[in-house]
Design a protein around this motif. Structure first.
Motif, PDB file in Angstrom:
ATOM      1  N   PRO A 495       0.834  -1.205   0.000  1.00 18.98           N
ATOM      2  CA  PRO A 495       0.000   0.000   0.000  1.00 18.98           C
ATOM      3  C   PRO A 495       0.876   1.264   0.000  1.00 18.98           C
ATOM      4  CG  PRO A 495      -0.728  -1.551   1.684  1.00 18.98           C
ATOM      5  CD  PRO A 495       0.594  -2.049   1.179  1.00 18.98           C
ATOM      6  N   VAL A 496       0.371   2.301  -0.676  1.00 19.97           N
ATOM      7  CA  VAL A 496       1.104   3.568  -0.766  1.00 19.97           C
ATOM      8  C   VAL A 496       0.216   4.692  -0.243  1.00 19.97           C
ATOM      9  CG1 VAL A 496       2.131   5.294  -2.305  1.00 19.97           C
ATOM     10  CG2 VAL A 496       2.558   2.856  -2.697  1.00 19.97           C
ATOM     11  N   ILE A 497       0.745   5.421   0.736  1.00 19.94           N
ATOM     12  CA  ILE A 497       0.110   6.651   1.227  1.00 19.94           C
ATOM     13  C   ILE A 497       0.879   7.811   0.606  1.00 19.94           C
ATOM     14  CG2 ILE A 497      -0.459   8.038   3.248  1.00 19.94           C
ATOM     15  CD1 ILE A 497      -0.315   5.435   4.890  1.00 19.94           C
ATOM     16  N   GLU A 629      -6.324   2.719  10.353  1.00 19.70           N
ATOM     17  CA  GLU A 629      -7.738   2.502  10.005  1.00 19.70           C
ATOM     18  C   GLU A 629      -8.054   3.116   8.640  1.00 19.70           C
ATOM     19  OE1 GLU A 629      -9.818   4.241  13.216  1.00 19.70           O
ATOM     20  OE2 GLU A 629      -9.253   2.684  14.678  1.00 19.70           O
ATOM     21  N   ALA A 630      -7.491   4.289   8.370  1.00 18.07           N
ATOM     22  CA  ALA A 630      -7.745   4.934   7.078  1.00 18.07           C
ATOM     23  C   ALA A 630      -7.133   4.132   5.935  1.00 18.07           C
ATOM     24  CB  ALA A 630      -7.179   6.352   7.091  1.00 18.07           C
ATOM     25  N   LEU A 631      -5.943   3.569   6.156  1.00 17.73           N
ATOM     26  CA  LEU A 631      -5.309   2.771   5.112  1.00 17.73           C
ATOM     27  C   LEU A 631      -6.124   1.508   4.848  1.00 17.73           C
ATOM     28  CD1 LEU A 631      -2.939   2.534   3.185  1.00 17.73           C
ATOM     29  CD2 LEU A 631      -1.634   1.409   5.010  1.00 17.73           C
ATOM     30  N   ALA A 632      -6.636   0.880   5.895  1.00  8.75           N
ATOM     31  CA  ALA A 632      -7.487  -0.303   5.715  1.00  8.75           C
ATOM     32  C   ALA A 632      -8.761   0.065   4.973  1.00  8.75           C
ATOM     33  CB  ALA A 632      -7.813  -0.907   7.083  1.00  8.75           C
ATOM     34  N   TRP A 633      -9.336   1.224   5.300  1.00  7.23           N
ATOM     35  CA  TRP A 633     -10.546   1.710   4.604  1.00  7.23           C
ATOM     36  C   TRP A 633     -10.270   1.950   3.126  1.00  7.23           C
ATOM     37  CZ3 TRP A 633     -10.417   6.993   2.974  1.00  7.23           C
ATOM     38  CH2 TRP A 633     -11.604   7.471   2.399  1.00  7.23           C
TER      39      TRP A 633
END
Length: 685
Positions: A495-497, A629-633
């Motif tokens: 995942p990339v933020i 939580e935001a990354l999972a969302w």
């Protein structure tokens, strides 16, 4: 590189056979992407059916009446959608290779913005009318004394002719004429199209003037050649010359200061009188200047009043609202927001330009629209310049109040993100703004309420709400995730933020890095943007040091790279410490990327506008649990492929803005000596 589409706009008025020849010369070259848009100005010679039969592939706009050149051109441009606009006279024949030469030069030299060519007569001799010098007091004095005729072609005494230059070299010029004029559509819209106060003649000079005022440099490309039968749709008589004079007078009153314009008109009238006397003394068979002199009352007031006597009809209504914005188009390379807004206003009939103190005094203006007053007046380190800007602007505004000019302020953020100038100058700027503002615009209702709570003086000022529009049409979004990550050398599957845009202290990037470092998942944090102030870069590097999962690209991100950065992201995180509205959040949503923002300012309203699938908010300071939580969302799936941006449609926003302008204009001017402070500076991507 894809081939640009080129819409060739031709305005026809009773020149059926010559227009058919013009179209034949255009289509015979079979240039990819080139299309013809024919505007017929109420011809009575059967032009419309003949053109439709001969060239069914052409777009024909039957105006039903003589709109004049400026309005006809604008109608044709509005009916087209090509990447490039090319104006071509109906009495022109395009030589092979000419359009390609214009397009190639424009591609290689985009800084010029407006491009012309070389025109020749039927016998192959030079016709100099493809470009001119701009009128000046000296050139009009030479005209008044007859020197420009006696010494025709002189660089000193006939400066508007540009001397003996044969138009055979590349050269920047003050005026490109409408017989052959090319501009990218984006530049055309930025300039604002042709001024519809002009009926015929002079509109191209005024258009070129506006282009130059925006920093563009009109240029002649000698390899672009057309044959031009000058005046194909107007009689070669005193009436035609009266139209030329009306166009010049209109140019002077539009571009020059009133005192200078009056002097220029008197010089034009004197020059017409001198030539009329010479025609009489020499017993010339042509009565061109005698007719011009006899009908001087018909042209010396300029258009649109000149239409009554020259064409036997009432003048057209004045053009739509005239708006000077700070900024309008000059900063769109950094943020397309204002450019998008004002192009949408232009499509609704407004004339928009970037704020010019000189133009504010010299030209009637309905609305002056400020966005970020601190950036406009207090940028730079010299206090004397700040004071001068404030004095000149508010002095000019006071001088034009009697014309009905109103001052509008879009309150992007209630308080400034950065402290500019000295406390004393800031207080002066605040007092001046509040004393003079006639209406405020908030991007949300919460923004309006917050502004009025912070600055009670604004409760007496009418307000409107217009959303921040989307950026979907401003970037080439849609770069596949795997392609984007390969281009940025990012892990293909983790995942990339991402956070992208100009990095300022209030955007809280060092805190985001520290929170991410505590995140116990295999992920990448991509920080892309230029830090401001520069010392912020050192703080960001120190925060990221030693963590290979954090990728820093601390430079200005060009427009063509924005879609790549966003295309690589699963989540865009914007952990602002202080925010009212966020262009960066809308940019992410425009790229169909979920965004994480604090429950501050208008971010709750943005979540309601775009939906909980695309905007997630949190309370307090961002912590590791909230980021996880935001990354999972963001990576859970089940989200629509595209965000619904209908609530952020630019045309609807333009309509709301026009309604706000008219409402603010209709309010009586208030007078107050309140000294409540107010400044603003927006969040720009």
């Amino acid at each position: 590189m894809s081939t640009p589409t080129v819409d060739v706009v031709i305005v026809n008025f009773n020149t059926r056979e010559r227009t058919l020849e013009c179209l034949e010369s255009l289509y015979a070259q079979a240039i990819p992407g080139v299309r013809a848009v024919l505007v017929d100005n109420g011809s009575t010679d059967g032009s419309v059916p003949a053109i439709r039969e001969a060239f069914p592939q052409a777009t024909v706009v039957d105006a039903g009446e003589n709109l004049g050149f400026a309005r006809g051109v604008n109608r044709g441009v509005a009916a087209s959608d090509g990447d490039v606009v090319l104006l071509l006279n109906p009495d022109a024949t395009v030589f092979p290779g000419s359009i390609e030469a214009l397009l190639d030069f424009a591609r290689r030299h985009p800084e010029h913005g407006v491009y012309g060519g070389r025109t020749v007569r039927a016998d192959g001799t030079l016709d100099p009318s493809s470009c001119w010098g701009a009128p000046s007091l000296w050139s009009l004095l030479c005209f008044a004394t007859g020197l420009s005729t006696l010494l025709r072609g002189s660089r000193v005494f006939d400066p508007e002719s540009l001397g003996g230059w044969a138009r055979d070299t590349v050269r920047e010029v003050p005026v490109i004429t409408g017989c052959l004029l090319l501009a990218r559509r984006s530049d055309w819209e930025r300039i604002g199209g042709m001024d519809e106060r002009f009926f015929l003649y002079g509109e191209d000079a005024e258009f070129s003037h506006r282009a130059r005022s925006l920093g563009l440099r009109p240029v002649v490309v000698p390899d672009a050649v057309i044959r031009h039968d000058v005046g194909g749709s107007t009689a070669s008589s005193g009436r035609k010359m009266a139209m030329v004079m009306a166009g010049k007078v209109t140019y002077l009153w539009t571009v020059w200061a009133p005192v200078l314009a009056l002097a220029g008109v008197l010089l034009l009238q004197a020059g017409a009188g001198v030539r009329a006397v010479l025609e009489t003394l020499t017993r010339a068979s042509r009565r061109t200047w005698r007719d011009v002199w006899a009908h001087r009352r018909s042209w010396r007031g300029g258009y649109p009043a000149a239409e009554r006597t020259l064409f036997g009809r009432a003048p057209r209504p004045a053009p739509g609202l005239v708006v000077q914005a700070e900024p309008a188009f000059r900063t769109e390379h950094a943020n397309p927001y204002t450019g998008r807004l004002y192009r949408a206003l232009q499509s609704r009939g407004a004339r928009v330009s970037d704020l010019s103190y000189w133009r504010l005094v010299a030209q009637p203006t309905d609305v002056v629209h400020l966005h970020w007053p601190d950036l406009s007046f207090l940028s730079g380190s010299r206090r004397s310049i700040h004071v001068a800007r404030l004095a000149i602007f508010y002095g000019a505004l006071r001088a034009v109040r009697r014309r009905g000019t109103v001052l509008v302020w879009t309150v992007h953020n209630v308080s400034s993100h950065e402290t500019r100038s000295t406390p004393r100058v800031r207080r002066a700027a605040e007092r001046l703004l509040l004393r003079n503002v006639d209406g405020i615009i908030g991007l949300t209702q919460q923004g309006v309420d917050a502004a009025r709570d912070a600055y009670p003086r604004l409760r007496e000022v009418p307000a409107a709400v217009t959303p921040h529009g989307h950026y979907r049409d401003d970037y080439e979004f849609g770069v596949p995730r795997d392609v984007a990550r390969a281009a940025l050398d990012l892990p293909p599957h983790d995942p990339v933020i991402a956070t992208v845009g100009q990095l300022r202290p209030y955007k809280n990037i060092p805190h985001l890095i520290r929170v991410f470092r505590a995140l116990e998942v295999e992920a990448t944090l991509l920080v892309a943007g230029k830090p401001s102030p520069p010392e912020l870069a050192d703080e960001i590097r120190r925060a990221a040091a030693g963590d290979p999962r954090i990728v820093l690209d601390l430079r200005f991100v060009p427009d063509d790279e924005i879609p790549v950065v966003l295309g690589a992201a699963d989540l865009v995180a914007l952990p602002y410490t202080d925010i009212q509205n966020s262009g960066s959040a809308i940019l992410a949503s425009s790229a169909d990327r979920p965004v994480l923002v604090p429950e501050r300012g208008a971010m709750g309203e943005l979540r309601e506008q775009l939906g909980a699938d695309w905007v997630r908010t949190y309370r307090g300071d961002l912590d590791t649990a909230q980021l996880a939580e935001a990354l999972a969302w963001a990576t859970a799936g089940g989200r629509p492929q595209r965000a619904d941006l209908s609530a952020l449609d630019w045309d609807a926003i333009a309509a709301q803005t026009m309604d706000a302008y008219r409402r603010f204009q209709g309010r009586p001017r208030r007078r107050s000596t309140s000294q409540t402070p107010a400044t603003s500076e927006g969040d720009r991507t």
